[in-house]
Each structure stands twice: as structure tokens, then as C-alpha cells.
Design an enzyme around this catalytic site. Sequence first.
Site, PDB file in Angstrom:
ATOM      1  N   ASP A 170       0.777  -1.416  -0.195  1.00 27.34           N
ATOM      2  CA  ASP A 170       0.138   0.079  -0.006  1.00 27.34           C
ATOM      3  C   ASP A 170       0.784   1.517  -0.030  1.00 27.34           C
ATOM      4  O   ASP A 170       2.022   1.296   0.205  1.00 27.34           O
ATOM      5  CB  ASP A 170      -0.762   0.080   1.252  1.00 27.34           C
ATOM      6  CG  ASP A 170      -2.366   0.550   1.081  1.00 27.34           C
ATOM      7  OD1 ASP A 170      -2.378   1.584  -0.022  1.00 27.34           O
ATOM      8  OD2 ASP A 170      -3.479   0.381   1.583  1.00 27.34           O
TER       9      ASP A 170
ATOM     10  N   ASP B 199     -10.291   1.952  -3.889  1.00 32.64           N
ATOM     11  CA  ASP B 199     -10.586   1.630  -2.454  1.00 32.64           C
ATOM     12  C   ASP B 199     -12.161   1.575  -2.217  1.00 32.64           C
ATOM     13  O   ASP B 199     -12.485   0.912  -1.094  1.00 32.64           O
ATOM     14  CB  ASP B 199     -10.263   2.840  -1.291  1.00 32.64           C
ATOM     15  CG  ASP B 199      -8.868   2.240  -0.818  1.00 32.64           C
ATOM     16  OD1 ASP B 199      -8.300   1.372  -0.999  1.00 32.64           O
ATOM     17  OD2 ASP B 199      -8.244   3.257  -0.122  1.00 32.64           O
TER      18      ASP B 199
END
Length: 699
Positions: free
Chosen positions: A441, A499
Site C-alpha cells: 500500500d 478503495d
Amino acid sequence: MIHHLRAAGTSLVLDASGSGTPVIVHWGADLGELPAADLAALAAASVPPVGPSSLDVPLRLSLLPALAEGWSGRPALGGFRTGTGTLDPALALVAVHEGGDNTLVIELADADASVTVSTELELTVQGVLRLRHTLTNSGAGTLELAGLDAILPVPDRAAELLDFTGLWSHERRPQRSILGQGVWSRESRHGRPGHDDSYLTVAGTPGFGFRRGEVWAVHLAHSGDKVVWAERSALGHAALGAGELLAPGELSLAAGASYTSPWTVAVYSDAGLDGLSARLHPWIRSWSTITGPRPVLLNTWEAVYFDHDLPTLSRLVDAAAQVGVERFVLDDGWFSGRTDDQRALGDWFVDADKWPEGLHPLIERVHAAGLDFGLWVEPEMVNPDSDLARVHPDWLLGSASAPTWRGQRVLDLANPDAFAWLLERLTALLAEYPIAYLKWDHNRDLLGGSVHRQTAALYRLIDAVRAAQPGLEIESCASGGGRIDLGILERVDRVWTSDTNDPLERQQIQRYTSVLVPPEYLGGHLGAATAHTTGRTSALGFRLATALFGSAGIEWDITQASAVELDQIAAWIAIYKEHRALLHSGNVVHADGSDPAIELHGVVATDGSAAVFAQVALAAPRTALPAPIRFPGLDPARRYRVRPLLVGPVPRTVQTVPPAWLAADAGELVLTGAVLAEVGLPAPLLTPEQAALFTLDAV
């Protein structure tokens, strides 16, 4: 000499007959086999007239257009030498080297400016054009490089622009404009491409769509700051350009030092955006790191967030195994002191309080259930409230007074000690635990420090981790889709497309992300009924149909699902496994519909033998009876059996009677590809936020 590169319906003609920088005479539709005499005639005929109040020689747009050539548009090369002034070389042609695989290497030099430039051009067998420059400082002093960009000409009929913008959880929003005189420039200063990334800049004939129109597109294969632009000059030329965006003073070349620009990837199509994909996807697949089927995974983030304990996760593992999941990914919350997103980032040791025996008991449970194990990391970031930041504040990128972002600072990967520490931590985890997959990430913009050095160090770090652990798969996540580019794609096996798991948002995000990136890379998850990011509640069937087209997974606490829902999820996973070889190898196609509320997309096998399509209702249609479903991309001469494919509950409709072809013969029909593409079939009357799937098999 005139050079003609040809592949997959594309031609590039380069005129290197003069003493200066070569000129691209043509980049676009294939011109066929041309003898040397015809190429010479074409090059000679392409020399424009000399206009009034202008240069006394014809102005031609070279590979590296510059002010010294009379080009008053955006230059390809910029910089300066202290005490000498602006770098504006008059490059002379030294040599052109032809490769046997449709490549050219062009050597240029300016002795007075003390620079040499080597330009690499490649037209791949798929029709993808790649271009990059290497500049060498051949002088005695330091050269401050401001930019070294690729610029490609486009014809005047390429009058309409498409590129993209967006924001967190709403990436890849298309925007169109007319290319008038001047520059349309998109600059990324996020330290990553960002959620508003221009992504793919397309110039085309007015009204181009997915299946119609000529289009010319460029993408910069780079994961840091960049500039991509389109320009139409009053002097008569139009061009697309791309390059790394360098901060003032960021790149100083000592005597003898060189800089190589990122690859600019450029594609021409005479069949709209789908034509771009038809060239890009096979090319990407030719060098892809992906070596096997994309496993169905369950990611724990929206299932448990930071609430990690063995009993809870064991129940989730069992439920995942029950429905057919193949990979279990432990997301954020596993490392020392990590109780929320404001602390401990950077302390990459397994939390002894949550996991007194380490992650071994969980991984053993995962393996016993027949799944492999993945782990979330965010190596480039650090919380100020962490042991790492307290011990090594000198490892942080940017000013100490700069504001945090999500409670995070950035670790300076260009610092050798920070780099070595991170590499040791990651490889130690991979050595201790059988980790098949890292979700990597990157949850904030850099906003300080050298993005150029940080990006180069990131690439070195990923390469080193993969070298230390052969077979490891990595997913690129940047708070969702903030770092999806062909630079990172060379090093990863999956990208987190966004997301958001909201299927309505996902339909458009996946639609446009897949123009460039093949669907097997695009992570798409089945989320809970009410989306974490939008609060919108969606039907299970719509969520399942949306997540089918990509690298499928689950991000939902399915221990809370009903028995009926679990059965439907298991059936969906079985369908995904049955069709994933097709979904991840075929041609991605989209219909150009008249109603933006109704979309049709699918994947057609490269040999035309089968296809899977989705009819999607994004909103209420404009008319009571929508236009027929017309299936693009099929072999027109072959006959196809069309059947509905049910994933989850039957999609909701408002029809009293279904279309006759769906009501008769158990919803089966055989017609030619030409009929299905040109005439189509009456569409079921889906309510908004519903999807109907169809399989088409050649008979």
C-alpha cells in the site's frame, strides 16, 4: 535514410535523411509495404511550405523539437549550465541503428552544448510504439536537467481529447474537450500518479467511442511525478507529449553522467478505444509477471478492520474455504502496537500481544483450509508515533514541519540506511513466514523531497524483494487506484483498482481502467451490501456481477452472511473459476450505446470461440424499451449460442413479460456474430443498479 516500421495495422515513418534531428513523417494507419523510392517520395512530399513572417526554412516537428529549430511550442528538452545559460541544443544526427525487431536507436549530439542524446524507438508486434531518450552530459561542468520528454505528432483530424481525473474511491473519471490552439497540460505532483491521474491521454476524430473513430493515445510508464500534454500550435502542428516532471535542481548531471527518461507508450487505433486495448493488452501480457490463474482472495480489511485475533480470523478462514476462496490476505493491524491508523506504521514486527506465537497459528489454519496466505504492508510510510520515526527522524522525507497525511510521513527510500532496513524487515518476514502475496500500500502523497530519487528507489526495493523471494506476488495499492501505471505494472501481479467496493462506482472505474490495463490485473472485491466508502446499499447480484470481471475477491465478513448468500457466493466463485481463463486472456470489448444509463461490456476469446457479456443498468433508461443488446467483437461468420448466466439472485426487472428470446427454449438462441453485432437482441428491462450476464459459445 527513411525508416518504415510496421506492425499490427500501424505504421511509423521516420525521415532521418537530413543532418539534424529526424522527423516522424507518419504515425498511424498502416501504409502497406512501400519501396525505398516511395518512402523517399513521401518524405520529400511531407516538407511544408515556408510561410510569410516565419523561418526561412520549412518548419518540421522533429523527435526533439526545440526553439533552435523554430519550434515555439512546448520543447522536448530543457535545462541549463551554471554560468552558461539555458540549454537549447541544435542537435545533429550522428547515426541511426536498425534493430531486427522493429527498433531504431538514433544518436544525436551537439558539441557546442556538450550533450549527446540517444533515442530508442520500438514498434512492437502488437502495434504498440515505445519511445525514450537518454541524455549524456559530455561537457566538463554540471548540467541541470529540467526535462527530457517524448513528443509525437498527430494529424489535424485528431481534434477531440479524452483523459481522466478523479479522487479517492472515485478514480478514472473521463473528461473530454476540443483540442484548440494552445496546450492542454496535465501535471501530477503527488509523488505517485494520484487518483486524478490523466492515465491515458487520447486524441481522436470527433465523436470517437469504444468501437468507432481514429485515436492516438500516450501513457507515461512511470510511477512518480509526470507531465502529459496535447498541443496544437498556430504554426500548424499538433502533438502529444509526455515526460517525467522534474523539480528545479532535482536532477544534476555531472560530467559524463546520463539520464534515461521513462518509456512513453503510444498507441494508434482506427477502431476506437477498444482498438487501443486490442493492442495494449496482448503486449502487456507478453511481458507480464503473472504466471498462473488469478486466485480468488479474501481480504480482511472491510471484514474485521483492526480487530485481529485467532478465533475471529479462523472463523473467517473457514467461511472463505467453504465458498471456494483460494487466498487469505491479512490486512492492516498485524504489527507491533497497531491499534488504529495513527500509530506504529513502520514497525514491521508481528504484534506479540495479538500474536504471541507469531503469525504461525493463523497461517497453519489458512494452509489447513487449502488456501495460501497474503499480508498487507505499507513500506514507504511511517507514523510519527512509531519506534522507527522516534529512533530515525533523519530517515523521513521532506520538511519536519510539513503536515502529516492520514497521520503519516514518508520514509526516504533514497537514504541507503532506510532502504537497507526496509529490505531487511521485508525479507525477514518473507523468510520466517510462507507468504505468497504482499498487498503493498501507499496511502499518501509525498509533498516533499525528491520524487525522482524516491521512485527509482521504490523500483529497486520491489525488485530486490522479488529477487529475494522468487514466486512472491505483489499487489500495488495506493489508497486504491492512485498508482496504476505501466512502470509499476512491470513489477507487480495485481493492482487495487479503487478503495471503493461500491459496484455502481466500480462499473465506471473498471470500464476505463481496463482500456489500458488487462482485467486479470484489476482487483475487484465483493463487499458488504452497504458500501464502506459511499454508504450506498446494493443488491448481491449486482455486486457479484461487477466483481466477476477482473481479479476477483471478497472484502466482507462473510461469517455474517446467510446460508443462502453463502451458497450464491460459492456458485459465483465456481463460475469465476470456470470462466477466468477466458476473462483473463480475451479481448475486452464495449458497446457504444445511445443511452448512458445502459452499458454493455464483455470479453471475447481471441479465437472468437466464446464470450461473456454483462448488460448493466446504471440508472433509469431514457426510454421504456431500451435499444437492443448488440454484442461487439464476435466473429461475424460464426454462429453463437446465447444463454443467460446467473450469478447470485435473479436480476430485478420491471417487465411484465420478458423478451421472447429469453422466454422461449430456456433462454437459448443461436445466431451469427454478424446478426448479434449489427441487429442485436431485445434487452431485459433491468431496474437501476442491476446487471444481466450472458455467455456466447460458437457452435
